[in-house]
Structure formats: C-alpha cells, structure tokens
Scaffold this motif. Structure first.
Motif, PDB file in Angstrom:
ATOM      1  N   ALA A  17       0.867  -1.180   0.000  1.00 17.15           N
ATOM      2  CA  ALA A  17       0.000   0.000   0.000  1.00 17.15           C
ATOM      3  C   ALA A  17       0.906   1.233   0.000  1.00 17.15           C
ATOM      4  O   ALA A  17       2.101   1.129  -0.273  1.00 17.15           O
ATOM      5  CB  ALA A  17      -0.920  -0.028   1.204  1.00 17.15           C
ATOM      6  N   MET A  18       0.341   2.396   0.288  1.00 13.16           N
ATOM      7  CA  MET A  18       1.195   3.587   0.244  1.00 13.16           C
ATOM      8  C   MET A  18       0.684   4.666   1.186  1.00 13.16           C
ATOM      9  O   MET A  18      -0.494   4.671   1.575  1.00 13.16           O
ATOM     10  CB  MET A  18       1.281   4.136  -1.180  1.00 13.16           C
ATOM     11  CG  MET A  18      -0.044   4.579  -1.768  1.00 13.16           C
ATOM     12  SD  MET A  18       0.080   4.916  -3.531  1.00 13.16           S
ATOM     13  CE  MET A  18      -0.877   6.418  -3.641  1.00 13.16           C
ATOM     14  N   THR A  19       1.575   5.593   1.551  1.00 18.20           N
ATOM     15  CA  THR A  19       1.183   6.736   2.360  1.00 18.20           C
ATOM     16  C   THR A  19       0.581   7.802   1.452  1.00 18.20           C
ATOM     17  O   THR A  19       0.980   7.939   0.294  1.00 18.20           O
ATOM     18  CB  THR A  19       2.387   7.319   3.124  1.00 18.20           C
ATOM     19  OG1 THR A  19       3.444   7.583   2.194  1.00 18.20           O
ATOM     20  CG2 THR A  19       2.884   6.338   4.173  1.00 18.20           C
ATOM     21  N   ALA A  20      -0.368   8.532   1.986  1.00 14.68           N
ATOM     22  CA  ALA A  20      -1.124   9.487   1.168  1.00 14.68           C
ATOM     23  C   ALA A  20      -0.423  10.846   1.120  1.00 14.68           C
ATOM     24  O   ALA A  20      -0.922  11.846   1.646  1.00 14.68           O
ATOM     25  CB  ALA A  20      -2.541   9.611   1.698  1.00 14.68           C
ATOM     26  N   ASN A  21       0.735  10.873   0.503  1.00 11.91           N
ATOM     27  CA  ASN A  21       1.441  12.133   0.268  1.00 11.91           C
ATOM     28  C   ASN A  21       2.291  11.988  -0.992  1.00 11.91           C
ATOM     29  O   ASN A  21       2.346  10.909  -1.597  1.00 11.91           O
ATOM     30  CB  ASN A  21       2.301  12.546   1.475  1.00 11.91           C
ATOM     31  CG  ASN A  21       3.280  11.457   1.897  1.00 11.91           C
ATOM     32  OD1 ASN A  21       3.872  10.771   1.065  1.00 11.91           O
ATOM     33  ND2 ASN A  21       3.444  11.295   3.209  1.00 11.91           N
ATOM     34  N   ARG A  22       2.949  13.047  -1.421  1.00 13.59           N
ATOM     35  CA  ARG A  22       3.707  13.012  -2.671  1.00 13.59           C
ATOM     36  C   ARG A  22       4.840  11.997  -2.623  1.00 13.59           C
ATOM     37  O   ARG A  22       5.104  11.290  -3.597  1.00 13.59           O
ATOM     38  CB  ARG A  22       4.276  14.396  -2.985  1.00 13.59           C
ATOM     39  CG  ARG A  22       3.225  15.405  -3.420  1.00 13.59           C
ATOM     40  CD  ARG A  22       3.859  16.655  -3.969  1.00 13.59           C
ATOM     41  NE  ARG A  22       2.852  17.581  -4.466  1.00 13.59           N
ATOM     42  CZ  ARG A  22       3.132  18.689  -5.133  1.00 13.59           C
ATOM     43  NH1 ARG A  22       4.407  19.000  -5.370  1.00 13.59           N
ATOM     44  NH2 ARG A  22       2.172  19.474  -5.546  1.00 13.59           N
ATOM     45  N   LYS A  23       5.510  11.953  -1.487  1.00 17.12           N
ATOM     46  CA  LYS A  23       6.607  10.996  -1.351  1.00 17.12           C
ATOM     47  C   LYS A  23       6.083   9.569  -1.459  1.00 17.12           C
ATOM     48  O   LYS A  23       6.684   8.718  -2.123  1.00 17.12           O
ATOM     49  CB  LYS A  23       7.321  11.194  -0.011  1.00 17.12           C
ATOM     50  CG  LYS A  23       8.480  10.231   0.196  1.00 17.12           C
ATOM     51  CD  LYS A  23       9.142  10.457   1.549  1.00 17.12           C
ATOM     52  CE  LYS A  23      10.277   9.438   1.764  1.00 17.12           C
ATOM     53  NZ  LYS A  23      10.903   9.605   3.107  1.00 17.12           N
ATOM     54  N   GLY A  24       4.936   9.313  -0.814  1.00 11.95           N
ATOM     55  CA  GLY A  24       4.372   7.969  -0.830  1.00 11.95           C
ATOM     56  C   GLY A  24       4.009   7.508  -2.223  1.00 11.95           C
ATOM     57  O   GLY A  24       4.307   6.384  -2.627  1.00 11.95           O
ATOM     58  N   VAL A  25       3.347   8.381  -2.991  1.00 11.58           N
ATOM     59  CA  VAL A  25       2.954   7.985  -4.350  1.00 11.58           C
ATOM     60  C   VAL A  25       4.178   7.858  -5.248  1.00 11.58           C
ATOM     61  O   VAL A  25       4.245   6.961  -6.102  1.00 11.58           O
ATOM     62  CB  VAL A  25       1.917   8.964  -4.948  1.00 11.58           C
ATOM     63  CG1 VAL A  25       2.513  10.332  -5.241  1.00 11.58           C
ATOM     64  CG2 VAL A  25       1.314   8.378  -6.216  1.00 11.58           C
ATOM     65  N   ALA A  26       5.186   8.715  -5.046  1.00 13.29           N
ATOM     66  CA  ALA A  26       6.400   8.623  -5.857  1.00 13.29           C
ATOM     67  C   ALA A  26       7.116   7.303  -5.598  1.00 13.29           C
ATOM     68  O   ALA A  26       7.563   6.624  -6.537  1.00 13.29           O
ATOM     69  CB  ALA A  26       7.324   9.801  -5.557  1.00 13.29           C
TER      70      ALA A  26
END
Length: 214
Positions: free
Chosen positions: A197-206
């Motif tokens: 899964a991923m964290t909901a911020n720019r770093k996470g999606v990148a």
C-alpha cells in the motif's frame, strides 16, 4: 444521492430467514451493536434469473465474509412470504434453498426509496391534477453497500438488471478498507491483501510508482 462517507439510514425493515422467522433488521444498528462490517446487497426480484446466482454466490462466500468480521444481508422489495417460498425452492427449480443469511423484505419500499435505487424509468402527468405519476418496474437495481463498524458506508455500487456481481470484489474492498483502518495507509489501484500500500502524500505515491517500474 450517494451515502458514501455517511451513516447508513436509520430505518428498520422486515426480514426473513431460512427458518421462516419474520423479524426487523436495522442495518445501522446491526453494524454498531455487533461491531461488524455489513455487506447489504439488493436484487430486483425473487423467482427471477440472475438473482438466484448472486444469492448462491454470496452464500458460497459466507465463510470468507465471516473471517472478515462481516455480516451478509440480502434485500429486495418482495414480501417476507415470497422470500420464504423462494428459500424453500430447490436449485433445480430456480430456488435459493440452502441460503442462510437474512433477506430484507422492503415491500413498502421505504428503505429502497431513501437510498434512491428503485427502477423508476419514466414520469407521466395527470392532466387534471398536474400530479407526477412515476412509471417503472418499481423494483431495485443491483445495489451493493459496504458499511463499517460505526455504520458508515465505505462503498456503494449499482449494477443494471442484466449484470451480475463479482463477489470477490467485495471481499477485496473489505480487505482494503480494513488495511486503511489498521495501518492508516491508502490502497492503490488493483490492491489485494498482501500487496504494497502507500502513504497518502507526494513521497508515498512517488515511492509506490517507482516500485512498480522495478
């Protein structure tokens, strides 16, 4: 009107089970008092064609929903008596004998109307009074609601009459929402249990998109 992100309507509806018991069910209370998720699926009508395949598919997956702390409830606008007759009809005759979860009998259409899922296909006008007369089959679409332990709707979907549902997708959505609840992460496209899964911020999606390319 969508109910996603909102509490499910606080309405009690008649229901029937395979034992022939008629009782009231309040979906909001079922979730809250039992601290369980609920999958509520509506189908157009008893003794029809796609409908029994769906009711049997939910029955076959009942154990998987129970593993996920989730109650399964079916619903249509038929009466409790018609439900019971269908529950006592064998599969050889198009019936749902063997289905054990409760089925709402929203014969006055109060809940279906509140949810906005009735098949009202046209409007006619009374020339003398000017009143609007709704015309249609007055049955529900194949609407599905996933409700969390606080009674909030976290998924809502509506299929047209000819289109049967994929039960595995609801299991996937329940897994995804449980992951969000437990980990505070968001679940990307095509996420399944055990995947990243991923964290909901720019770093996470990148980071997530980069991992897909590797």
């Amino acid at each position: 009107m969508t109910f996603v992100g909102k509490k499910f309507p606080n309405l009690s509806v008649n229901a029937m089970n395979d034992l022939g018991d008629t009782f009231k069910i309040n979906i909001l209370e079922e979730a809250q008092k039992n601290n369980k998720k609920v999958v509520l699926f509506w189908y157009p009508k008893d003794f029809t064609f796609v409908c029994p395949t769906e009711l049997r598919a939910f029955q076959a997956a009942l154990g998987e929903f129970e593993k996920r702390n989730t109650i399964v409830i079916g619903a249509s606008c038929d009466t409790a008596e018609v439900h019971f007759a269908w529950l006592n009809t064998s599969k050889e005759n198009g019936g749902i004998e063997g289905v054990t979860y409760p089925i709402l009998a929203d014969s006055n259409r109060n809940l279906a109307s509140t949810l906005g899922i009735l098949d009202i296909v046209s409007e006619q006008y009374d020339e003398e009074t000017g009143a609007v007369i709704l015309e249609g089959d007055n049955v529900t679409y194949r609407a599905t609601y996933l409700i969390d332990e606080q009674g909030m709707v976290f998924h809502e979907g509506i299929n047209h009459m000819p289109l049967g549902r994929n039960i595995n997708e609801y299991l996937r959505l329940i897994d995804a929402y449980a992951h969000v609840q437990e980990n505070g992460e968001v679940c990307p496209a095509n996420w399944e249990e055990g995947k990243e899964a991923m964290t909901a911020n720019r770093k996470g999606v990148a980071e997530y998109l980069t991992s897909l390319a590797n």
